[in-house]
Design a protein around this motif. Structure first.
Motif, PDB file in Angstrom:
ATOM      1  N   TYR A  99       0.924  -0.645   0.106  1.00 25.47           N
ATOM      2  CA  TYR A  99      -0.376   0.010   0.109  1.00 25.47           C
ATOM      3  C   TYR A  99       0.774   1.006  -0.355  1.00 25.47           C
ATOM      4  N   ALA A 100       1.918   1.553   0.798  1.00 27.57           N
ATOM      5  CA  ALA A 100       2.631   2.095   1.073  1.00 27.57           C
ATOM      6  C   ALA A 100       3.623   2.359  -0.386  1.00 27.57           C
ATOM      7  N   ALA A 101       3.694   1.641  -1.465  1.00 27.56           N
ATOM      8  CA  ALA A 101       4.338   1.649  -2.608  1.00 27.56           C
ATOM      9  C   ALA A 101       3.265   1.974  -4.010  1.00 27.56           C
ATOM     10  N   PHE A 102       2.196   1.964  -3.587  1.00 29.61           N
ATOM     11  CA  PHE A 102       1.287   2.083  -4.125  1.00 29.61           C
ATOM     12  C   PHE A 102       0.532   3.788  -4.130  1.00 29.61           C
ATOM     13  N   ARG A 103       1.052   4.097  -3.013  1.00 31.93           N
ATOM     14  CA  ARG A 103       0.810   5.900  -3.087  1.00 31.93           C
ATOM     15  C   ARG A 103       2.329   5.890  -3.429  1.00 31.93           C
ATOM     16  N   ALA A 104       2.920   6.066  -3.192  1.00 28.90           N
ATOM     17  CA  ALA A 104       4.141   6.597  -3.500  1.00 28.90           C
ATOM     18  C   ALA A 104       4.564   6.816  -5.379  1.00 28.90           C
ATOM     19  N   SER A 105       3.535   5.655  -5.764  1.00 26.72           N
ATOM     20  CA  SER A 105       3.933   5.518  -7.325  1.00 26.72           C
ATOM     21  C   SER A 105       3.302   6.595  -8.115  1.00 26.72           C
ATOM     22  N   THR A 106       4.436   6.773  -9.255  1.00 26.76           N
ATOM     23  CA  THR A 106       4.547   8.064 -10.006  1.00 26.76           C
ATOM     24  C   THR A 106       2.647   8.378 -10.868  1.00 26.76           C
TER      25      THR A 106
END
Length: 264
Positions: A99-106
């Motif tokens: 989820y953290a990676a999802f929100r940080a994605s371009t």
């Protein structure tokens, strides 16, 4: 039961035979008028009556957007639902870290802010909610619209000159992020209901609202115990480490024989 698990393009080529028949008035042997009705529902005003020409066949509208009565507009952009704190492991995937990676994605950071609302033109609408110091870059454009199966048979009434108001997609949508499994990952969903207009609940993947296609329709659901879905659905993380949609059984025309209300 699921009314559908796939979407269709809202154009003549995309409709099935049942949907085409629903737009055909009794006694019509040609599909021309039905195709014109569909164009009208899509916003074409070529055959819409006006003060300058009242002989045209379809109802004069004050706006191509139908009235919004009980559906409260919902804004979704970069809300943090704090799912990075989930301790779930799905296969080899740490769901919280994902989820953290999802929100940080371009793509997530670049997507447009979105307003989602149901209207009594038979559709759930998504509008660009961008605000810019440059007026020409401000939002307001419709990015997508979805006509649920549960109201499709009544869409023809919207075109009739003697139309009297009825409800269609009248429920307040729920918008939130959800984990859809390791093969799909995190998505942003809109869970809509037909409210006073019908007896169904549906899910759309609105992760990329600027590029919606028929494949973004996840499902539409109804049930014999489901009444008019006035209440807002909930999209929640469940104890079984899956996400689910919970909706009350709603209002019924007559009291259920078992005298009960249900969560579905």
């Amino acid at each position: 039961p699921f009314l559908s698990t796939t979407g269709r393009n809202f154009d003549w080529a995309g409709l099935d035979s049942t949907q085409r028949a629903a737009l055909t008035a009794g006694g019509e042997s040609s599909t021309t008028n039905a195709e014109d009705r569909l164009k009208y529902l899509r916003g074409d005003r070529t055959k819409e009556a006006s003060l300058s020409n009242l002989t045209l066949p379809f109802r004069q509208r004050a706006s191509r957007l139908g009235d919004i009565v009980n559906s409260d507009p919902q804004l979704i952009h970069r809300q943090d639902f704090n799912y990075d704190h989930l301790g779930w492991i799905d296969g080899s995937v740490d769901v919280g870290d994902a989820y953290a990676a999802f929100r940080a994605s371009t793509p997530y950071l670049n997507r447009k802010p979105l307003i989602v609302v149901g209207a009594n033109d038979g559709m759930l609408h998504g509008f660009d909610a961008s605000i810019s110091a440059t007026p020409s870059l401000n939002g307001g454009k419709e990015l997508f619209a979805y006509a649920p199966t549960a109201v499709f048979s009544n869409l023809i009434k919207l075109t009739e000159p003697n139309y009297q108001h009825r409800y269609y997609v009248d429920g307040t949508p729920r918008v939130a992020d959800a984990w859809l499994g390791s093969a799909t990952g995190w998505k942003t969903l809109a869970i809509g209901t037909t409210g006073a207009g019908g007896k169904s609940v549906f899910a759309l993947d609105i992760t990329d609202p600027s590029n919606m296609t028929a494949s973004n329709v996840k499902w539409e659901f109804s049930h014999p115990k489901m009444g008019y879905t006035i209440g807002q659905a909930a999209l929640v993380a469940l104890p079984n480490e899956k996400f689910g949609v919970i909706v009350t059984s709603g209002y019924h025309n007559t009291a259920p024989a078992d005298g009960r209300v249900w969560l579905l």
